[in-house]
Design a protein around this motif. Structure first.
Motif, mmCIF file in Angstrom:
data_model
loop_
_atom_site.group_PDB
_atom_site.id
_atom_site.type_symbol
_atom_site.label_atom_id
_atom_site.label_comp_id
_atom_site.label_asym_id
_atom_site.label_seq_id
_atom_site.Cartn_x
_atom_site.Cartn_y
_atom_site.Cartn_z
ATOM 1 N N GLY A 1 39.114 18.669 -11.008
ATOM 2 C CA GLY A 1 38.130 19.313 -10.146
ATOM 3 C C GLY A 1 38.293 18.992 -8.516
ATOM 4 N N PHE A 2 38.856 17.774 -8.557
ATOM 5 C CA PHE A 2 39.061 17.457 -6.834
ATOM 6 C C PHE A 2 40.382 16.991 -6.721
ATOM 7 C CE2 PHE A 2 34.641 16.933 -7.908
ATOM 8 C CZ PHE A 2 34.080 17.639 -7.034
ATOM 9 N N PRO A 3 41.625 17.853 -6.786
ATOM 10 C CA PRO A 3 42.747 17.157 -6.625
ATOM 11 C C PRO A 3 43.241 16.622 -5.267
ATOM 12 C CG PRO A 3 43.053 19.520 -6.747
ATOM 13 C CD PRO A 3 41.592 19.199 -7.075
ATOM 14 N N GLN A 4 42.663 17.093 -4.347
ATOM 15 C CA GLN A 4 42.642 16.602 -3.028
ATOM 16 C C GLN A 4 42.121 15.245 -2.747
ATOM 17 O OE1 GLN A 4 40.683 18.999 -3.563
ATOM 18 N NE2 GLN A 4 38.566 18.751 -2.768
ATOM 19 N N HIS A 5 41.470 14.705 -3.558
ATOM 20 C CA HIS A 5 41.230 13.139 -3.311
ATOM 21 C C HIS A 5 41.779 12.512 -4.561
ATOM 22 C CE1 HIS A 5 38.356 14.934 -0.908
ATOM 23 N NE2 HIS A 5 37.277 15.252 -1.854
ATOM 24 N N PHE A 6 42.793 13.032 -5.009
ATOM 25 C CA PHE A 6 43.237 11.960 -6.288
ATOM 26 C C PHE A 6 44.181 10.809 -5.541
ATOM 27 C CE2 PHE A 6 46.624 10.867 -9.424
ATOM 28 C CZ PHE A 6 45.524 11.041 -10.283
ATOM 29 N N HIS A 7 44.943 11.033 -4.431
ATOM 30 C CA HIS A 7 45.672 9.951 -3.815
ATOM 31 C C HIS A 7 44.728 8.987 -3.258
ATOM 32 C CE1 HIS A 7 44.046 12.623 -0.443
ATOM 33 N NE2 HIS A 7 44.216 11.594 0.463
ATOM 34 N N LEU A 8 43.414 9.148 -2.988
ATOM 35 C CA LEU A 8 42.587 8.254 -2.927
ATOM 36 C C LEU A 8 42.196 7.172 -4.244
ATOM 37 C CD1 LEU A 8 39.848 10.060 -0.649
ATOM 38 C CD2 LEU A 8 41.760 8.685 0.146
ATOM 39 N N TRP A 9 42.161 8.081 -5.382
ATOM 40 C CA TRP A 9 41.777 7.239 -6.444
ATOM 41 C C TRP A 9 43.048 6.384 -6.968
ATOM 42 C CZ3 TRP A 9 38.817 5.135 -9.903
ATOM 43 C CH2 TRP A 9 39.096 5.029 -11.261
ATOM 44 N N TYR A 10 44.355 6.990 -6.677
ATOM 45 C CA TYR A 10 45.700 6.242 -6.846
ATOM 46 C C TYR A 10 45.731 4.992 -5.987
ATOM 47 C CZ TYR A 10 50.312 5.102 -5.998
ATOM 48 O OH TYR A 10 51.671 4.500 -5.791
ATOM 49 N N THR A 11 45.412 5.314 -4.597
ATOM 50 C CA THR A 11 45.405 4.026 -3.781
ATOM 51 C C THR A 11 44.244 2.929 -4.194
ATOM 52 O OG1 THR A 11 46.219 5.683 -2.035
ATOM 53 C CG2 THR A 11 45.346 3.216 -1.311
ATOM 54 N N VAL B 1 59.254 2.233 -5.708
ATOM 55 C CA VAL B 1 58.699 3.493 -5.541
ATOM 56 C C VAL B 1 57.342 3.584 -5.062
ATOM 57 C CG1 VAL B 1 58.413 5.586 -6.725
ATOM 58 C CG2 VAL B 1 60.564 4.431 -6.996
ATOM 59 N N ASN B 2 56.518 2.700 -5.587
ATOM 60 C CA ASN B 2 55.006 2.873 -5.140
ATOM 61 C C ASN B 2 54.886 2.585 -3.743
ATOM 62 O OD1 ASN B 2 53.033 3.072 -7.775
ATOM 63 N ND2 ASN B 2 54.788 1.901 -8.512
ATOM 64 N N VAL B 3 55.647 1.586 -3.168
ATOM 65 C CA VAL B 3 55.735 1.250 -2.050
ATOM 66 C C VAL B 3 56.102 2.334 -0.879
ATOM 67 C CG1 VAL B 3 56.496 -0.211 -0.039
ATOM 68 C CG2 VAL B 3 55.998 -1.098 -2.319
ATOM 69 N N LEU B 4 57.238 3.162 -1.691
ATOM 70 C CA LEU B 4 57.637 4.387 -0.735
ATOM 71 C C LEU B 4 56.475 5.279 -0.792
ATOM 72 C CD1 LEU B 4 61.116 4.745 -1.891
ATOM 73 C CD2 LEU B 4 60.295 3.877 0.356
ATOM 74 N N LEU B 5 55.746 5.388 -1.864
ATOM 75 C CA LEU B 5 54.835 6.459 -1.860
ATOM 76 C C LEU B 5 53.762 6.157 -1.105
ATOM 77 C CD1 LEU B 5 53.696 9.372 -3.088
ATOM 78 C CD2 LEU B 5 53.069 7.938 -5.110
ATOM 79 N N SER B 6 53.425 4.773 -0.906
ATOM 80 C CA SER B 6 52.316 4.624 0.092
ATOM 81 C C SER B 6 52.501 4.610 1.329
ATOM 82 C CB SER B 6 51.928 3.080 -0.318
ATOM 83 O OG SER B 6 51.513 2.916 -1.793
ATOM 84 N N LEU B 7 53.853 4.206 1.474
ATOM 85 C CA LEU B 7 54.168 4.711 2.999
ATOM 86 C C LEU B 7 54.143 5.914 3.414
ATOM 87 C CD1 LEU B 7 57.275 2.048 3.350
ATOM 88 C CD2 LEU B 7 54.657 1.789 4.345
ATOM 89 N N SER B 8 54.585 6.939 2.419
ATOM 90 C CA SER B 8 54.705 8.485 2.633
ATOM 91 C C SER B 8 53.208 8.883 2.759
ATOM 92 C CB SER B 8 55.474 9.018 1.458
ATOM 93 O OG SER B 8 55.354 10.373 1.915
ATOM 94 N N ILE B 9 52.193 8.337 2.084
ATOM 95 C CA ILE B 9 50.802 8.802 2.185
ATOM 96 C C ILE B 9 50.052 8.443 3.285
ATOM 97 C CG2 ILE B 9 48.616 8.895 0.831
ATOM 98 C CD1 ILE B 9 50.016 8.808 -1.545
ATOM 99 N N TRP B 10 50.159 7.272 3.672
ATOM 100 C CA TRP B 10 49.283 6.658 4.895
ATOM 101 C C TRP B 10 50.168 6.326 5.964
ATOM 102 C CZ3 TRP B 10 44.310 7.444 3.447
ATOM 103 C CH2 TRP B 10 44.165 7.446 2.044
ATOM 104 N N VAL B 11 51.260 6.148 6.096
ATOM 105 C CA VAL B 11 52.064 5.899 7.534
ATOM 106 C C VAL B 11 52.771 6.852 7.837
ATOM 107 C CG1 VAL B 11 53.630 3.973 8.248
ATOM 108 C CG2 VAL B 11 51.822 3.277 6.322
ATOM 109 N N PHE B 12 53.606 7.432 6.944
ATOM 110 C CA PHE B 12 54.470 8.588 7.543
ATOM 111 C C PHE B 12 54.126 9.782 6.715
ATOM 112 C CE2 PHE B 12 56.603 4.379 7.848
ATOM 113 C CZ PHE B 12 56.791 4.329 9.222
ATOM 114 N N PRO B 13 52.954 10.359 6.743
ATOM 115 C CA PRO B 13 52.820 11.766 6.128
ATOM 116 C C PRO B 13 53.455 12.808 6.737
ATOM 117 C CG PRO B 13 51.037 11.196 7.638
ATOM 118 C CD PRO B 13 51.858 9.944 7.838
ATOM 119 N N GLY B 14 54.363 12.803 7.827
ATOM 120 C CA GLY B 14 54.965 13.793 8.325
ATOM 121 C C GLY B 14 56.369 13.697 8.131
#
Length: 560
Positions: free
Chosen positions: A194-204, A234-247
């Motif tokens: 239903g709301f895939p654009q909010h799934f990264h919030l649920w993951y965090t 890997v979880n640390v890299l993904l968190s950095l990619s989502i919240w620190v370096f999204p570009g």
């Protein structure tokens, strides 16, 4: 005749002392006439002929023994050879004296052996009496055995109470974990659909909740070296990619390849299982499966407009032309950019954990290498690693692990460009974890519960029938107030009051000569009534059952 001149008697004088070769003076042995014509003394001149028993003159045959009194006396006892008789020879043999001496020696040895035998017999009897007395002293009295029995029963009841309370608390915690695991699957599925654009919030949010608990629990269990494994990196890299370096396109590509490669396949290799009631297993599955589900939503289910604004790196990689500088979604670029952070992690792990913590690891701290070496020791790859010298085992393991990571990252371009291929891969991996969970519930958890029930049953049976427990229990009888019971002991059934103490002492005295089972049967009670409520009534319990039906009946202890 009368006119013949009378011959004067020839004067007799002793021959001068003769000298031996060493210059010693020899004792005079005979007399010689003064006339030089006389070559031998006359018969009447022999005055010093030895007689039987008389001592001969002293002679010294060897100058080396001249200073020794014992040897001098021996030589003095020997007469000259020219006057040695048969009686002297018999006297020197002294057969009766030798026989008497030998007989005295034999008698002395016989007396010594007899005395040793008597001493040994006395010591043996003394040791036996001492052992019997010590054994009698250590055998507890009836009151002591009753107190011991009560104490043992109280301890076991308290132990059962603690286990019951622990079981209640564990059951409550497992119920909460079960509810949390099921709700996690439900909410995750709802958000993906239903709301895939909010799934990264649920993951965090889950990452913030699960990771501190995992760090604390692993530190308590001494497993904190697992916290620096690749899955956490890997979880640390993904968190950095989502919240620190999204570009950042390179950081996102490295996180994507490692998450879909090594991290996802680790569910199969490390046997992660979906066991809802186990918080630890749910956390392990979350660490491996949730990064893949989050990346699937970010790449395939995120709206394009929101993706371009929120994650420009992902949008740029997806919309780049093949061959352009921003086209990182090809096999070589993926392998290259994912190998750089992997090498950084691997070298850091080797120097900061394997080298600097070598002593603690050797003392028993587990790591991923020690776990894999033990788990796969019987496989061909484990045998190959263990066959190498010890100094080369860890470098060989690191090379094998890197090759394994490269193999798992080979299909990553397919997962990145195909939504359905990525969905199918996630479904297969998640289904594998469900299969592991069902195996745990049926084969492991069910058998463990059955073993616990059997252990509890065997413990109860041991309380009732174990000879050791019975032997240490007092001789309890159903008539503590019997009129014929002797004072100072637990009373016996009516008619046997006078025999109870004597039979008990007789059984204790003969305990060392009987098997343990016989002693237990002779001195123990038939059943422990606190645990055997349905036992059939016997001759010793008939009179008690007529008046009192309570199983936990009170026994009166006679005062000393």
């Amino acid at each position: 005749m009368d006119d013949e001149p009378k011959t004067a008697p020839i004067p007799i004088k002793r021959r001068p002392d003769s000298m031996n070769l060493d210059g010693e003076t020899l004792a005079p042995t005979d007399l010689e006439p003064s006339s030089p014509l006389s070559s031998s003394p006359p018969d009447h001149a022999i005055l010093d002929t030895p007689t039987l028993g008389a001592s001969s003159p002293k002679l010294s045959r060897n100058p080396s023994f001249s200073g020794s009194s014992s040897y001098q006396d021996d030589w003095d006892s020997i007469p000259p050879l020219d006057r040695l008789t048969v009686l002297d020879l018999l006297d020197n043999f002294a057969l009766p004296q030798q026989l008497e001496k030998l007989q005295k020696g034999i008698s002395a040895q016989t007396d010594k052996v007899r005395r040793s035998r008597d001493v040994f017999k006395s010591k043996t009897s003394l040791a036996r009496e001492r052992m019997v007395e010590e054994w009698r002293r250590r055998v507890p009295s009836a009151d002591e055995r009753l107190d011991r029995y009560r104490r043992r029963m109280r301890q076991r009841v308290e132990k059962l109470g603690r286990q019951w309370n622990d079981t209640k608390s564990v059951s409550l915690r497992e119920k909460i974990s079960f509810i949390g695991g099921v709700m996690n699957i439900f909410i995750s599925g709802y958000l993906i659909g239903g709301f895939p654009q909010h799934f990264h919030l649920w993951y965090t949010a889950q990452l913030i909740y699960f990771m501190p608990i995992r760090i604390i629990s692993y530190h308590r269990r001494g497993m904190h070296y697992f916290l620096v494994d690749l899955c956490y990196f890997v979880n640390v890299l993904l968190s950095l990619s989502i919240w620190v370096f999204p570009g950042s396109k390179r950081l996102f590509m490295a996180a994507y390849c490692l998450a879909y490669g090594n991290n996802a396949v680790a569910i199969i290799m490390w046997r992660n299982s979906l066991v809802f009631h186990s918080f630890d297993k749910v956390t392990s599955l979350f660490i491996h499966i949730m990064p893949c589900a989050t990346l699937h939503c970010l790449v395939h289910l995120f709206p394009q407009e929101v993706q371009k604004e929120r994650f420009p790196g992902i949008w740029t990689i997806k919309n780049s032309e093949p061959g352009s500088p921003t086209a990182y979604a090809n096999l070589l670029s993926m392998l290259a950019w994912s190998s750089i952070p992997y090498a950084i992690w691997q070298l850091s792990y080797y120097f900061f954990i394997t080298v600097r913590r070598r002593d603690k690891i050797a003392a028993g701290r587990p790591t991923s290498f020690t776990w894999l070496r033990r788990s796969y020791s019987k496989t061909w790859i484990g045998k190959f690693v263990l066959s190498l010298p010890e100094a080369l085992q860890e470098p060989a393991f690191m090379m094998i692990q890197y090759c394994y990571a490269i193999l798992t990252m080979l299909p990553c371009p397919l997962w990145f460009y195909s939504r359905f291929a990525s969905s199918a891969f996630l479904i297969i991996v998640f289904a594998w974890s469900i299969w592991n969970g069902s195996t745990y519930y049926i084969d492991v958890f069910g058998k463990r519960f059955q073993k616990e029930l059997e252990a509890m049953k065997s413990e109860v049976m041991k309380w009732q029938n174990t000879p050791d427990v019975m032997f240490q229990s007092p001789l309890m009888t159903p008539h503590p107030d019997a009129p014929g019971a002797p004072t100072g002991s637990i009373s016996a059934p009516e008619g046997d009051a006078g025999k109870a103490t004597a039979e008990s002492e007789k059984g204790l005295l003969s305990a060392m000569d009987k098997p343990a089972g016989a002693v237990a049967r002779a001195t123990a009670m038939d059943q422990i009534p606190l645990l055997d409520e349905t036992a059939p009534a016997t001759a010793t319990t008939t009179s008690l059952d007529e008046g009192v039906r309570d199983v936990a009946r009170e026994r009166k202890i006679p005062k000393a």
